[in-house]
Design a protein around this motif. Structure first.
Motif, PDB file in Angstrom:
ATOM      1  N   ASN A 239       0.754  -1.241   0.171  1.00  0.00           N
ATOM      2  CA  ASN A 239      -0.055   0.089  -0.095  1.00  0.00           C
ATOM      3  C   ASN A 239       0.982   1.233  -0.074  1.00  0.00           C
ATOM      4  O   ASN A 239       0.358   2.259  -0.702  1.00  0.00           O
ATOM      5  N   TYR A 240       1.826   1.251   0.841  1.00  0.00           N
ATOM      6  CA  TYR A 240       2.722   2.369   0.859  1.00  0.00           C
ATOM      7  C   TYR A 240       3.361   2.826  -0.228  1.00  0.00           C
ATOM      8  O   TYR A 240       3.418   3.914  -0.910  1.00  0.00           O
ATOM      9  N   ARG A 241       4.060   1.761  -0.986  1.00  0.00           N
ATOM     10  CA  ARG A 241       4.484   1.781  -2.255  1.00  0.00           C
ATOM     11  C   ARG A 241       3.803   2.566  -3.410  1.00  0.00           C
ATOM     12  O   ARG A 241       3.929   3.555  -4.024  1.00  0.00           O
ATOM     13  N   SER A 242       2.517   1.851  -3.312  1.00  0.00           N
ATOM     14  CA  SER A 242       1.530   2.179  -4.330  1.00  0.00           C
ATOM     15  C   SER A 242       1.174   3.713  -4.215  1.00  0.00           C
ATOM     16  O   SER A 242       0.871   4.509  -5.031  1.00  0.00           O
ATOM     17  N   ARG A 243       0.981   3.971  -2.865  1.00  0.00           N
ATOM     18  CA  ARG A 243       0.301   5.293  -2.471  1.00  0.00           C
ATOM     19  C   ARG A 243       1.501   6.436  -2.792  1.00  0.00           C
ATOM     20  O   ARG A 243       1.023   7.434  -3.124  1.00  0.00           O
ATOM     21  N   ILE A 244       2.700   6.110  -2.515  1.00  0.00           N
ATOM     22  CA  ILE A 244       3.544   7.128  -2.693  1.00  0.00           C
ATOM     23  C   ILE A 244       3.922   7.184  -4.148  1.00  0.00           C
ATOM     24  O   ILE A 244       3.997   8.400  -4.769  1.00  0.00           O
ATOM     25  N   ARG A 245       3.701   6.325  -5.053  1.00  0.00           N
ATOM     26  CA  ARG A 245       3.797   6.304  -6.316  1.00  0.00           C
ATOM     27  C   ARG A 245       2.739   7.291  -6.945  1.00  0.00           C
ATOM     28  O   ARG A 245       3.099   7.925  -7.608  1.00  0.00           O
ATOM     29  N   ARG A 246       1.557   7.110  -6.267  1.00  0.00           N
ATOM     30  CA  ARG A 246       0.513   7.820  -6.646  1.00  0.00           C
ATOM     31  C   ARG A 246       1.015   9.582  -6.627  1.00  0.00           C
ATOM     32  O   ARG A 246       0.602  10.484  -7.146  1.00  0.00           O
ATOM     33  N   GLU A 247       1.370   9.674  -5.222  1.00  0.00           N
ATOM     34  CA  GLU A 247       1.808  10.966  -4.942  1.00  0.00           C
ATOM     35  C   GLU A 247       2.604  11.481  -6.023  1.00  0.00           C
ATOM     36  O   GLU A 247       2.769  12.572  -6.285  1.00  0.00           O
ATOM     37  N   LEU A 248       3.655  10.653  -6.215  1.00  0.00           N
ATOM     38  CA  LEU A 248       4.513  11.145  -7.482  1.00  0.00           C
ATOM     39  C   LEU A 248       3.985  11.336  -8.517  1.00  0.00           C
ATOM     40  O   LEU A 248       4.477  12.394  -9.325  1.00  0.00           O
ATOM     41  N   PHE A 249       3.077  10.859  -8.961  1.00  0.00           N
ATOM     42  CA  PHE A 249       2.505  10.987 -10.257  1.00  0.00           C
ATOM     43  C   PHE A 249       2.038  12.603 -10.316  1.00  0.00           C
ATOM     44  O   PHE A 249       2.190  13.262 -10.996  1.00  0.00           O
ATOM     45  N   ILE A 250       1.472  12.764  -9.135  1.00  0.00           N
ATOM     46  CA  ILE A 250       0.889  14.032  -8.977  1.00  0.00           C
ATOM     47  C   ILE A 250       2.044  15.052  -9.015  1.00  0.00           C
ATOM     48  O   ILE A 250       1.844  16.189  -9.628  1.00  0.00           O
ATOM     49  N   GLU A 251       2.921  14.866  -8.322  1.00  0.00           N
ATOM     50  CA  GLU A 251       4.085  15.745  -8.264  1.00  0.00           C
ATOM     51  C   GLU A 251       4.584  16.028  -9.568  1.00  0.00           C
ATOM     52  O   GLU A 251       4.965  17.107 -10.167  1.00  0.00           O
ATOM     53  N   GLU A 252       4.671  14.957 -10.506  1.00  0.00           N
ATOM     54  CA  GLU A 252       5.274  15.153 -11.794  1.00  0.00           C
ATOM     55  C   GLU A 252       4.496  15.950 -12.541  1.00  0.00           C
ATOM     56  O   GLU A 252       4.832  16.843 -13.425  1.00  0.00           O
ATOM     57  N   ILE A 253       2.936  15.568 -12.366  1.00  0.00           N
ATOM     58  CA  ILE A 253       2.159  16.717 -13.199  1.00  0.00           C
ATOM     59  C   ILE A 253       2.353  18.073 -12.835  1.00  0.00           C
ATOM     60  O   ILE A 253       2.312  18.831 -13.653  1.00  0.00           O
ATOM     61  N   GLN A 254       2.431  18.310 -11.606  1.00  0.00           N
ATOM     62  CA  GLN A 254       2.598  19.617 -10.738  1.00  0.00           C
ATOM     63  C   GLN A 254       3.764  20.172 -11.669  1.00  0.00           C
ATOM     64  O   GLN A 254       3.736  21.181 -12.244  1.00  0.00           O
ATOM     65  N   ALA A 255       4.772  19.618 -11.509  1.00  0.00           N
ATOM     66  CA  ALA A 255       6.111  19.924 -11.840  1.00  0.00           C
ATOM     67  C   ALA A 255       6.028  20.317 -13.512  1.00  0.00           C
ATOM     68  O   ALA A 255       6.467  21.314 -13.915  1.00  0.00           O
ATOM     69  N   GLY A 256       5.279  19.145 -14.138  1.00  0.00           N
ATOM     70  CA  GLY A 256       5.476  19.310 -15.538  1.00  0.00           C
ATOM     71  C   GLY A 256       4.613  20.499 -15.975  1.00  0.00           C
ATOM     72  O   GLY A 256       5.173  21.328 -16.768  1.00  0.00           O
ATOM     73  N   SER A 257       3.618  20.623 -15.283  1.00  0.00           N
ATOM     74  CA  SER A 257       2.656  21.902 -15.520  1.00  0.00           C
ATOM     75  C   SER A 257       3.480  23.001 -15.489  1.00  0.00           C
ATOM     76  O   SER A 257       3.303  24.210 -15.977  1.00  0.00           O
ATOM     77  N   GLN A 258       4.222  23.059 -14.380  1.00  0.00           N
ATOM     78  CA  GLN A 258       4.885  24.491 -14.041  1.00  0.00           C
ATOM     79  C   GLN A 258       5.985  24.685 -15.238  1.00  0.00           C
ATOM     80  O   GLN A 258       5.986  25.853 -15.713  1.00  0.00           O
ATOM     81  N   SER A 259       6.622  23.731 -15.515  1.00  0.00           N
ATOM     82  CA  SER A 259       7.702  23.887 -16.453  1.00  0.00           C
ATOM     83  C   SER A 259       7.161  24.227 -17.646  1.00  0.00           C
ATOM     84  O   SER A 259       7.905  24.862 -18.529  1.00  0.00           O
ATOM     85  N   GLN A 260       6.020  23.376 -17.922  1.00  0.00           N
ATOM     86  CA  GLN A 260       5.737  23.926 -19.477  1.00  0.00           C
ATOM     87  C   GLN A 260       4.565  25.041 -19.610  1.00  0.00           C
ATOM     88  O   GLN A 260       4.951  25.569 -20.758  1.00  0.00           O
ATOM     89  N   ALA A 261       4.135  25.515 -18.538  1.00  0.00           N
ATOM     90  CA  ALA A 261       3.366  26.742 -18.561  1.00  0.00           C
ATOM     91  C   ALA A 261       2.889  27.316 -19.992  1.00  0.00           C
ATOM     92  O   ALA A 261       3.364  28.116 -20.542  1.00  0.00           O
ATOM     93  N   GLY A 262       1.830  26.416 -20.392  1.00  0.00           N
ATOM     94  CA  GLY A 262       1.506  26.829 -21.471  1.00  0.00           C
ATOM     95  C   GLY A 262       2.151  26.730 -22.702  1.00  0.00           C
ATOM     96  O   GLY A 262       1.768  27.181 -23.913  1.00  0.00           O
ATOM     97  N   ALA A 263       3.431  25.836 -22.658  1.00  0.00           N
ATOM     98  CA  ALA A 263       4.089  25.746 -23.926  1.00  0.00           C
ATOM     99  C   ALA A 263       3.440  24.650 -24.834  1.00  0.00           C
ATOM    100  O   ALA A 263       3.780  24.745 -26.082  1.00  0.00           O
ATOM    101  N   SER A 264       2.890  24.059 -24.412  1.00  0.00           N
ATOM    102  CA  SER A 264       2.383  22.679 -25.037  1.00  0.00           C
ATOM    103  C   SER A 264       1.049  22.779 -25.626  1.00  0.00           C
ATOM    104  O   SER A 264       0.377  23.418 -25.123  1.00  0.00           O
ATOM    105  N   ASP A 265       1.018  21.997 -26.615  1.00  0.00           N
ATOM    106  CA  ASP A 265      -0.423  22.025 -27.366  1.00  0.00           C
ATOM    107  C   ASP A 265      -0.909  20.308 -26.623  1.00  0.00           C
ATOM    108  O   ASP A 265      -2.061  20.032 -27.172  1.00  0.00           O
TER     109      ASP A 265
END
Length: 421
Positions: A239-265
DNA sequence: TCCAAGTCAATAGC
DNA sequence: GCTATTGACTTGGA
């Protein structure tokens, strides 16, 4: 589900229309019900089918999912949450009638949606259902109706009540799943739910920091020291691995959206997530244990005798304890944890690296395996903030741990390692 | 057999 | 009564 008979872009196009544009109306066709036998009774007797299939007569939900274009899971959940709260509709009602899921699952799904490309076909299903529901112009109305009917039925039961011989006659009016109206009589001797004490969790977390994939022996030791069943320890790690993984997905997205800031289509989630994250409600809870630490709840098992925290099996490494983030997480949506459960093998098989590349084609086609590099490559633009930078650094370190673990395992099995460095 | 993913369902807290 | 959390379970892949 078999591949759709339709081929080529046409099918994709029509599906896209189906999923992305307001659909005609929700049909009451039973075709839409693609529930497993074990599914909650929710949809069976209800006027609202979980899936509108209008225009695509015999398409099962699985087929729809398989052909669905990439959906913005964050945007979808955000909108669903809005609609539900705006109309005072509960997760339970929504989950049971629209998604065929329980309240807890719905809560989880809405709070922590995974990015589309990380989802299996099964995992995509609820999002397709949500999208279709959002597209239904009468969605709220129908759910309201359900609510009214449930209430009516409840009142009726209460009045005619106590003679509760009623064999759970939820019939048309939704079902009273709520209180023990379980149709299964024989489930008397339920074992009580295990509730881990904070010290136990801490100990497990420390163990996790050292070894996200403990050997059976370690598990055994942990179980002994904490006076837990081995299965509990195993489950906890899963459970812990799985839930941490999920948190990371969210992190990724957040970081990704920050770095991309409207750059992508990219059609997908980034924008939705950016907005979503501002709510700050989605990813700072689970593993940070913000609500949980310090309060053993419920009729928990006997606490670890004697050994408890002093008997903690493993020393905490300096930067471990996801909890430390928890103390600060109130102010930020930064990830609560400092470790990553990524396993290169899994990732390479099932996920096309990071969303930041956003080249994901529509639909769940074969996905490019990420290189190790891509596994590590959290969008650097996020580094503009030091805190996040540190968090990512920690995660990368934890990633390395996992990879090392995998390498060791692979080496011991002499299985070919296909990773590219 | 191990693991990930998805989910259930009990429970706490509001 | 609602939502969030979380231990346990199921399923399927390797």
């Amino acid at each position: 589900a078999p591949e759709s008979p339709m081929s080529s872009s046409e099918s994709v196009k029509s599906l896209t229309e189906l999923v992305q544009q307001p659909c005609p109306a929700i049909e009451t066709s039973k075709e839409g019900k693609v529930q497993e036998p074990g599914d909650p009774p929710a949809s069976d007797s209800q006027p609202t089918t979980p899936l509108p299939l209008s225009g695509h007569s015999a398409l099962s939900i699985q087929e729809l999912v398989a052909m669905s274009p990439e959906l913005d899971t964050y945007g979808i959940t955000k909108r669903v949450k809005e609609v539900l709260t705006d109309n005072n509709l509960g997760q339970r009602l929504f989950g049971e009638t629209i998604l065929g899921l329980t309240q807890g699952s719905v809560s989880d799904l809405l709070a922590r949606p995974k990015p589309w490309h990380k989802l299996s076909l099964k995992g995509r299903e609820p999002f397709v259902r949500m999208q279709l529901w959002l597209n239904d112009p009468n969605n709220v109305e129908k759910l309201m109706d359900m609510k009214r009917m449930e209430k009516k039925a409840y009142m009726k039961r209460r009045h005619s009540s106590v003679s509760d011989s009623q064999p759970c006659e939820p019939s048309s009016a939704g079902i009273d799943y709520s209180q023990g109206a379980s149709p299964q009589p024989q489930h008397q001797l339920k074992k009580p739910r295990v509730v881990l004490a904070p010290e136990e969790k801490e100990a497990l977390k420390r163990a996790y920091q050292q070894k996200p994939y403990p050997s059976p022996k370690t598990i055994e030791e942990l179980a002994t020291q904490l006076n837990l069943k081995t299965s509990t320890v195993i489950n906890w790690f899963h459970n812990y691995r799985s839930r941490i993984r999920r948190e990371l997905f969210i992190e990724e997205i957040q970081a990704g959206s920050q770095s991309q800031a409207g750059a992508s289509d990219s059609p997908s989630a980034r924008s939705g997530r950016a907005a979503h994250s501002s709510e700050g409600d989605s990813c700072d809870g689970t593993l940070a244990e913000t609500t949980d630490e310090g309060r053993p709840r419920g009729p928990r098992r006997s606490s670890p005798p004697g050994s408890h925290s002093s008997g903690e099996p493993l020393e905490a490494p300096p930067n471990s304890a996801p909890k430390e983030d928890a103390s600060t997480s109130a102010a930020s949506t930064a990830g609560p944890t400092g470790e990553s459960p990524y396993r290169p093998k899994e990732s390479s098989e099932k996920s096309p690296s990071l969303p930041s590349t956003s080249s994901t084609p529509a639909g769940p086609g074969p996905q490019k395996p990420p290189s190790l590099q891509s596994l590590f490559s959290f969008p650097e633009a996020a580094g503009s903030k030091n805190t996040r930078d540190n968090t990512l650094r920690k995660k990368k370190a934890a990633n390395l741990n996992n990879i090392i673990h995998r390498l060791e395992k692979a080496a011991s099995r002499e299985e070919p390692v296909e990773w590219e460095f």
